[in-house]
Design an enzyme around this catalytic site. Structure first.
Site, mmCIF file in Angstrom:
data_model
loop_
_atom_site.group_PDB
_atom_site.id
_atom_site.type_symbol
_atom_site.label_atom_id
_atom_site.label_comp_id
_atom_site.label_asym_id
_atom_site.label_seq_id
_atom_site.Cartn_x
_atom_site.Cartn_y
_atom_site.Cartn_z
ATOM 1 N N THR A 71 43.065 -34.331 -0.264
ATOM 2 C CA THR A 71 42.463 -35.654 -0.250
ATOM 3 C C THR A 71 42.293 -36.136 1.189
ATOM 4 O OG1 THR A 71 42.522 -37.847 -1.250
ATOM 5 C CG2 THR A 71 44.646 -36.933 -0.627
ATOM 6 N N LYS A 75 39.584 -33.323 3.610
ATOM 7 C CA LYS A 75 38.655 -32.572 2.747
ATOM 8 C C LYS A 75 37.685 -31.694 3.541
ATOM 9 C CE LYS A 75 38.514 -35.778 -1.158
ATOM 10 N NZ LYS A 75 37.649 -36.511 -2.079
ATOM 11 N N GLY A 138 29.116 -41.565 3.070
ATOM 12 C CA GLY A 138 30.349 -40.867 3.435
ATOM 13 C C GLY A 138 30.525 -39.624 2.570
ATOM 14 N N TYR A 235 37.641 -47.246 -8.492
ATOM 15 C CA TYR A 235 38.329 -47.372 -9.784
ATOM 16 C C TYR A 235 39.464 -48.394 -9.729
ATOM 17 C CZ TYR A 235 41.003 -43.876 -7.219
ATOM 18 O OH TYR A 235 41.689 -43.212 -6.245
ATOM 19 N N GLY A 256 34.539 -45.767 -11.375
ATOM 20 C CA GLY A 256 34.816 -44.413 -10.900
ATOM 21 C C GLY A 256 36.029 -43.728 -11.512
#
Ligand code: NDP
Length: 294
Positions: A71, A75, A138, A235, A256
């Protein structure tokens, strides 16, 4: 005393590397799946400092980890330590899932696949011949843009504060997939015209994410239309200000959470080779949504 049999000498290890990782809800998701399937696999968080990424990867390999998620902020950087990155991960420019087979590391990007599955399930629509606007440029935007282009979208507009980043993603799509992408900076009038033409509008920025829950990536002066599908990759909260505002125009609005859920499901399937059946998935998704409601 009670003897805990959950972790045994034969237990396989998976996990997530990033910084920070304390907020991640992936451990609950993956460990619940293993519990449900009765697989002897655990998933743990590893907070890795900036200059320790290479050492961390070497260590995970030496410990014979089955696989791991990657994460923020690694990444992209992880890709140089992977032996073989998938074609889609190379186009997306990021790896979020790594599988270890006999000391050889394979990199994948399940964010894009997770987004597409969640979108289709929740909207009942696909991307073929659709006009789509992406707000933001992004990592999430690039994954989504590549996926939508590969699935046959007619047009992709990328709207971003820093226009050069939108240009970059448009270039990747136009030069590698199809000449369908156009970039745009933040200009209220021009953006309103773009949104008006689109079937699907997706926020991929972090604007509106907890704790800035009153912010929206789109000015309140801009109108949307009830036939449009509005997706927000955020989310937390589950209903952002953007979704709230678009909901008032009668649009179908989706958050999300499904994307987060399915990127995790795909990662699990890559590590274990087990296809998780539909029925428990639905049940698991309901329980997973409740974690964030608490
Ligand atoms: P990046 O840092 O790579 O990109 C952030 C984007 O947001 C950039 O386009 C940036 O614009 C824009 N942005 C941020 N703040 C502002 C602001 N104040 N005004 C205008 N633009 C702004 O992040 P990611 O793409 O990795 O993540 C973006 C969001 O997506 C996060 O909220 C993350 O949690 C969520 N996400 C959700 C996933 C899911 O599974 N549901 C998966 C991955 C991400 P600029 O280029 O100008 O800086």
């Amino acid at each position: 005393m009670y003897i805990d049999h959950r972790v045994l000498g034969s237990t396989k290890l998976t996990g997530i590397i990033g910084n920070p990782v304390e907020h991640s809800i992936s451990p609950q998701l993956h460990n619940s799946i293993s519990f449900y399937l009765g697989l002897n696999l655990i998933y743990v968080p590893f907070k890795v400092e900036k200059n320790e990424l290479e050492n961390a990867v070497r260590g995970l390999k030496a410990l014979n980890i089955a696989g791991f998620n990657v994460t923020v902020p690694y990444k992209k950087d992880i890709m140089k330590f992977i032996d073989e990155n998938s074609k889609e991960a190379i186009l997306v420019g990021a790896v979020n899932t790594v599988k270890n087979i006999n000391g050889r590391l394979y990199g994948y990007n399940t964010d894009a696949e997770g987004f597409a599955r969640a979108f289709k399930e929740e909207s009942g629509e696909g991307f073929k011949a659709k006009q789509v606007a992406l707000i933001g440029a992004g990592g999430a935007a690039r994954a989504i843009a590549v996926k939508i282009a590969l699935e046959g979208a007619k047009k992709i507009y990328i709207v971003n504060r820093t226009k050069s980043k939108a240009d970059e993603i448009a270039g990747i799509i136009n030069n590698n997939i199809m000449n369908i992408a156009e970039s745009c900076g933040l200009d209220e009038e021009m953006n309103a015209e773009i949104y008006k033409k689109c079937d699907i509008i997706i926020n991929t920025t972090s604007i509106g994410m907890y704790p800035e829950v009153k912010s929206s990536p789109v000015s309140r002066n801009i109108c949307f239309f009830s036939h449009q599908i509005i997706y927000d990759v955020i989310y937390n909260p589950q209903r952002t200000q953007f979704l709230e505002d678009c909901g008032r125009f009668g649009c179908k609005v989706i958050n999300g959470l499904g994307m987060l859920f399915y990127q995790g499901i795909y990662a699990y399937e890559i590590w274990t080779g087990v296809k998780i059946p539909e029925e428990p998935l639905k049940d698991l998704f309901r329980s997973f949504s409740n974690i964030l409601d608490k």
